[in-house]
Structures are given as C-alpha cells and as structure tokens.
Design a protein around this motif. Structure first.
Motif, PDB file in Angstrom:
ATOM      1  N   ALA A   1       0.835  -1.208   0.000  1.00 15.80           N
ATOM      2  CA  ALA A   1       0.000   0.000   0.000  1.00 15.80           C
ATOM      3  C   ALA A   1       0.861   1.246   0.000  1.00 15.80           C
ATOM      4  O   ALA A   1       0.586   2.214  -0.712  1.00 15.80           O
ATOM      5  CB  ALA A   1      -0.932  -0.010   1.208  1.00 15.80           C
TER       6      ALA A   1
ATOM      7  N   LEU B   1       0.884   4.331  -2.658  1.00 14.42           N
ATOM      8  CA  LEU B   1       0.614   5.702  -2.229  1.00 14.42           C
ATOM      9  C   LEU B   1       1.782   6.628  -2.523  1.00 14.42           C
ATOM     10  O   LEU B   1       1.579   7.777  -2.927  1.00 14.42           O
ATOM     11  CB  LEU B   1       0.272   5.721  -0.729  1.00 14.42           C
ATOM     12  CG  LEU B   1      -1.016   4.967  -0.366  1.00 14.42           C
ATOM     13  CD1 LEU B   1      -1.125   4.792   1.141  1.00 14.42           C
ATOM     14  CD2 LEU B   1      -2.235   5.680  -0.914  1.00 14.42           C
TER      15      LEU B   1
ATOM     16  N   GLU C   1      -0.840   7.448  -5.875  1.00 11.91           N
ATOM     17  CA  GLU C   1      -2.245   7.125  -5.618  1.00 11.91           C
ATOM     18  C   GLU C   1      -2.711   7.856  -4.359  1.00 11.91           C
ATOM     19  O   GLU C   1      -1.940   8.069  -3.426  1.00 11.91           O
ATOM     20  CB  GLU C   1      -2.424   5.615  -5.428  1.00 11.91           C
ATOM     21  CG  GLU C   1      -2.106   4.782  -6.653  1.00 11.91           C
ATOM     22  CD  GLU C   1      -3.103   4.977  -7.774  1.00 11.91           C
ATOM     23  OE1 GLU C   1      -4.288   5.243  -7.481  1.00 11.91           O
ATOM     24  OE2 GLU C   1      -2.688   4.890  -8.933  1.00 11.91           O
ATOM     25  N   ARG C   2      -3.998   8.240  -4.344  1.00  9.66           N
ATOM     26  CA  ARG C   2      -4.523   8.943  -3.161  1.00  9.66           C
ATOM     27  C   ARG C   2      -4.846   7.984  -2.036  1.00  9.66           C
ATOM     28  O   ARG C   2      -4.743   8.322  -0.864  1.00  9.66           O
ATOM     29  CB  ARG C   2      -5.775   9.720  -3.540  1.00  9.66           C
ATOM     30  CG  ARG C   2      -5.445  10.868  -4.494  1.00  9.66           C
ATOM     31  CD  ARG C   2      -6.610  11.756  -4.754  1.00  9.66           C
ATOM     32  NE  ARG C   2      -7.049  12.357  -3.506  1.00  9.66           N
ATOM     33  CZ  ARG C   2      -8.229  12.899  -3.334  1.00  9.66           C
ATOM     34  NH1 ARG C   2      -9.081  12.916  -4.310  1.00  9.66           N
ATOM     35  NH2 ARG C   2      -8.575  13.430  -2.180  1.00  9.66           N
ATOM     36  N   PHE C   3      -5.282   6.763  -2.399  1.00  3.30           N
ATOM     37  CA  PHE C   3      -5.556   5.744  -1.386  1.00  3.30           C
ATOM     38  C   PHE C   3      -5.428   4.375  -2.022  1.00  3.30           C
ATOM     39  O   PHE C   3      -5.433   4.236  -3.238  1.00  3.30           O
ATOM     40  CB  PHE C   3      -6.938   5.921  -0.735  1.00  3.30           C
ATOM     41  CG  PHE C   3      -8.065   5.941  -1.715  1.00  3.30           C
ATOM     42  CD1 PHE C   3      -8.675   4.778  -2.124  1.00  3.30           C
ATOM     43  CD2 PHE C   3      -8.525   7.150  -2.232  1.00  3.30           C
ATOM     44  CE1 PHE C   3      -9.710   4.794  -3.028  1.00  3.30           C
ATOM     45  CE2 PHE C   3      -9.574   7.171  -3.138  1.00  3.30           C
ATOM     46  CZ  PHE C   3     -10.161   5.988  -3.539  1.00  3.30           C
TER      47      PHE C   3
ATOM     48  N   THR D   1      -6.779   0.118  -1.392  1.00  2.00           N
ATOM     49  CA  THR D   1      -7.701  -0.739  -0.647  1.00  2.00           C
ATOM     50  C   THR D   1      -7.428  -2.202  -0.983  1.00  2.00           C
ATOM     51  O   THR D   1      -6.871  -2.519  -2.025  1.00  2.00           O
ATOM     52  CB  THR D   1      -9.174  -0.437  -0.993  1.00  2.00           C
ATOM     53  OG1 THR D   1      -9.392  -0.708  -2.363  1.00  2.00           O
ATOM     54  CG2 THR D   1      -9.560   0.972  -0.663  1.00  2.00           C
TER      55      THR D   1
ATOM     56  N   GLY E   1      -8.208  -0.169   4.067  1.00  2.00           N
ATOM     57  CA  GLY E   1      -7.918   0.994   3.232  1.00  2.00           C
ATOM     58  C   GLY E   1      -6.747   1.752   3.831  1.00  2.00           C
ATOM     59  O   GLY E   1      -6.574   1.814   5.051  1.00  2.00           O
ATOM     60  N   TRP E   2      -5.894   2.308   2.960  1.00  2.00           N
ATOM     61  CA  TRP E   2      -4.728   3.046   3.435  1.00  2.00           C
ATOM     62  C   TRP E   2      -4.674   4.396   2.752  1.00  2.00           C
ATOM     63  O   TRP E   2      -5.087   4.548   1.600  1.00  2.00           O
ATOM     64  CB  TRP E   2      -3.432   2.298   3.098  1.00  2.00           C
ATOM     65  CG  TRP E   2      -3.290   0.991   3.796  1.00  2.00           C
ATOM     66  CD1 TRP E   2      -2.812   0.778   5.046  1.00  2.00           C
ATOM     67  CD2 TRP E   2      -3.605  -0.291   3.274  1.00  2.00           C
ATOM     68  NE1 TRP E   2      -2.830  -0.559   5.345  1.00  2.00           N
ATOM     69  CE2 TRP E   2      -3.312  -1.242   4.255  1.00  2.00           C
ATOM     70  CE3 TRP E   2      -4.125  -0.759   2.058  1.00  2.00           C
ATOM     71  CZ2 TRP E   2      -3.498  -2.605   4.088  1.00  2.00           C
ATOM     72  CZ3 TRP E   2      -4.322  -2.108   1.884  1.00  2.00           C
ATOM     73  CH2 TRP E   2      -4.002  -3.014   2.897  1.00  2.00           C
ATOM     74  N   ALA E   3      -4.124   5.361   3.468  1.00  3.88           N
ATOM     75  CA  ALA E   3      -3.837   6.685   2.915  1.00  3.88           C
ATOM     76  C   ALA E   3      -2.590   7.203   3.615  1.00  3.88           C
ATOM     77  O   ALA E   3      -2.244   6.757   4.720  1.00  3.88           O
ATOM     78  CB  ALA E   3      -5.002   7.627   3.129  1.00  3.88           C
TER      79      ALA E   3
ATOM     80  N   LEU F   1       1.407   6.078   7.731  1.00  2.86           N
ATOM     81  CA  LEU F   1       0.418   5.371   6.913  1.00  2.86           C
ATOM     82  C   LEU F   1      -0.828   5.205   7.788  1.00  2.86           C
ATOM     83  O   LEU F   1      -0.757   4.675   8.890  1.00  2.86           O
ATOM     84  CB  LEU F   1       0.974   4.002   6.513  1.00  2.86           C
ATOM     85  CG  LEU F   1       0.149   3.176   5.544  1.00  2.86           C
ATOM     86  CD1 LEU F   1       0.047   3.872   4.193  1.00  2.86           C
ATOM     87  CD2 LEU F   1       0.783   1.808   5.371  1.00  2.86           C
TER      88      LEU F   1
ATOM     89  N   GLU G   1      -4.133   3.369   8.343  1.00  9.07           N
ATOM     90  CA  GLU G   1      -4.794   2.130   7.945  1.00  9.07           C
ATOM     91  C   GLU G   1      -6.190   2.124   8.557  1.00  9.07           C
ATOM     92  O   GLU G   1      -6.335   2.281   9.773  1.00  9.07           O
ATOM     93  CB  GLU G   1      -3.999   0.920   8.432  1.00  9.07           C
ATOM     94  CG  GLU G   1      -4.626  -0.401   8.033  1.00  9.07           C
ATOM     95  CD  GLU G   1      -3.806  -1.571   8.536  1.00  9.07           C
ATOM     96  OE1 GLU G   1      -3.039  -2.131   7.737  1.00  9.07           O
ATOM     97  OE2 GLU G   1      -3.938  -1.888   9.741  1.00  9.07           O
TER      98      GLU G   1
END
Length: 195
Positions: A40, A44, A48-50, A52, A62-64, A76, A78
């Motif tokens: 993930a 990111l 990428e914005r998020f 999953t 889901g991660w951002a 990160l 989660e």
C-alpha cells in the motif's frame, strides 16, 4: 500554519466518530510495515490517493498517507472498514428493486382491471348483442349506450342498424301478408269466374 496533535486519544475519538477502526503506522524511521502495508505504501508513494484491499468477508482495509506540514510522508493511516455499509447498501438496493417490482405489478394489475372495465367488458357486451341479432332473437333489443367514445359510436350504429333491420322486416312481413291476401283474392275471383 496550524496543526493538531494526533495522539492515541484523538485517534480513538476519530474511530468512535466515524465507526471505522484506524491505525497509524509511522513510515519514517525504518519501521517494519509488513507485506500488505508495504504494498500500500508503494502505491501511495507512487501517487495514488488511497489503496484498498479485501481483508475478509466482514472487513475491507484501506490506506492513505498522512503528510507532515512540509508535505512529506509521515505515517500510513490504515482503516479497517466494516462491510456492513456495503451490506446495508445491498439491502437498500434489494428493497428498491422489490419495491419497483411490486409497484410495477400493482400498475399492471390496475391497468388490467381498468382495461377490462373500460374496454373489454363493453366490447363483449356489443359482441354478444351482435351474435343475438345474427340469431334473429334481438331485433327488439337496443344497447342504448351513453358512452362518447368509439365503443359508444359502435353501439349506437348497431342500434341504428337493428332499428332499420326491424323496420325492413316489419315492412317485408306486411308486404308478404298483403301479397298473400292478394293471391287469395285472385284465386277466389278465378274460382268465381269458372263457375
């Protein structure tokens, strides 16, 4: 520039408010992320914005990225997202589909009843009357429809035709009767002249 300290009590408050479980994992300082988190983080950091991934039947991960005030990746985030939201969405869609089917069946049934009442039954009545006329049993009957549509026009035309037919039949019978009397009179005169 303003910032808010993000400590464990604040994370718990966010979890309670959103009903989603959050974990913060620092990505600076060489912490071990594990295979899922590393994949993930690569996505990111690649723009990428998020990201999953399905965790199991009940949850989705889901991660951002959480960035610091300079825009550098700090942690990160989660989130373990329960699928009950998706399940509730599916239930709403199922309910909407059933409602549409029920409404469609209701409209179909109502349309059928209206057509039967407004069109089919009056046409059956006109048809049965026409059959009785054809059998010679209904020259004195009239439909006397007060409808203003095509079925009413047909009924009035049929009544008019039956009236003309009845008058013609009456005249024909009268003429036949007179012709019979005339024939009898001629026969009597012929017999009288032969005597």
């Amino acid at each position: 520039l303003m910032a808010r300290r993000l400590d464990s009590s604040r994370v718990r408050a966010l979890c309670a408010q959103t009903r989603v479980r959050f974990d913060l994992v620092r990505i600076d300082g060489g912490a071990t992320l594990g295979q899922e988190r590393s994949a993930a983080a690569v996505e990111l950091l690649g723009g990428e914005r998020f990201a999953t991934e399905s965790k199991d039947e009940a949850d989705r991960l889901g991660w951002a990225l959480l960035r610091d005030y300079r825009g550098e990746p700090l942690a990160l985030v989660e989130a373990t997202i329960p699928r009950e939201i998706s399940a509730q969405g599916r239930r709403v869609v199922d309910y909407a589909q059933l409602s549409l089917i029920a409404a469609g069946l209701g409209v179909l049934f109502a349309t059928r009843l209206l057509l039967k009442h407004i069109v089919v039954t009056p046409l059956e009545r006109v048809s049965a009357h026409a059959v009785r006329i054809g059998d010679g049993d209904a020259l004195h009957e009239r439909l006397a429809s007060e409808r203003t549509d095509e079925i009413g026009q047909l009924s009035r035309a049929l009544d008019s035709m039956v009236g003309h037919l009845s008058e013609s039949r009456t005249r024909l019978l009268r003429v036949a009767h007179l012709a019979g009397r005339s024939e009898v009179a001629t026969e009597v005169l012929h017999n009288v002249g032969s005597v």
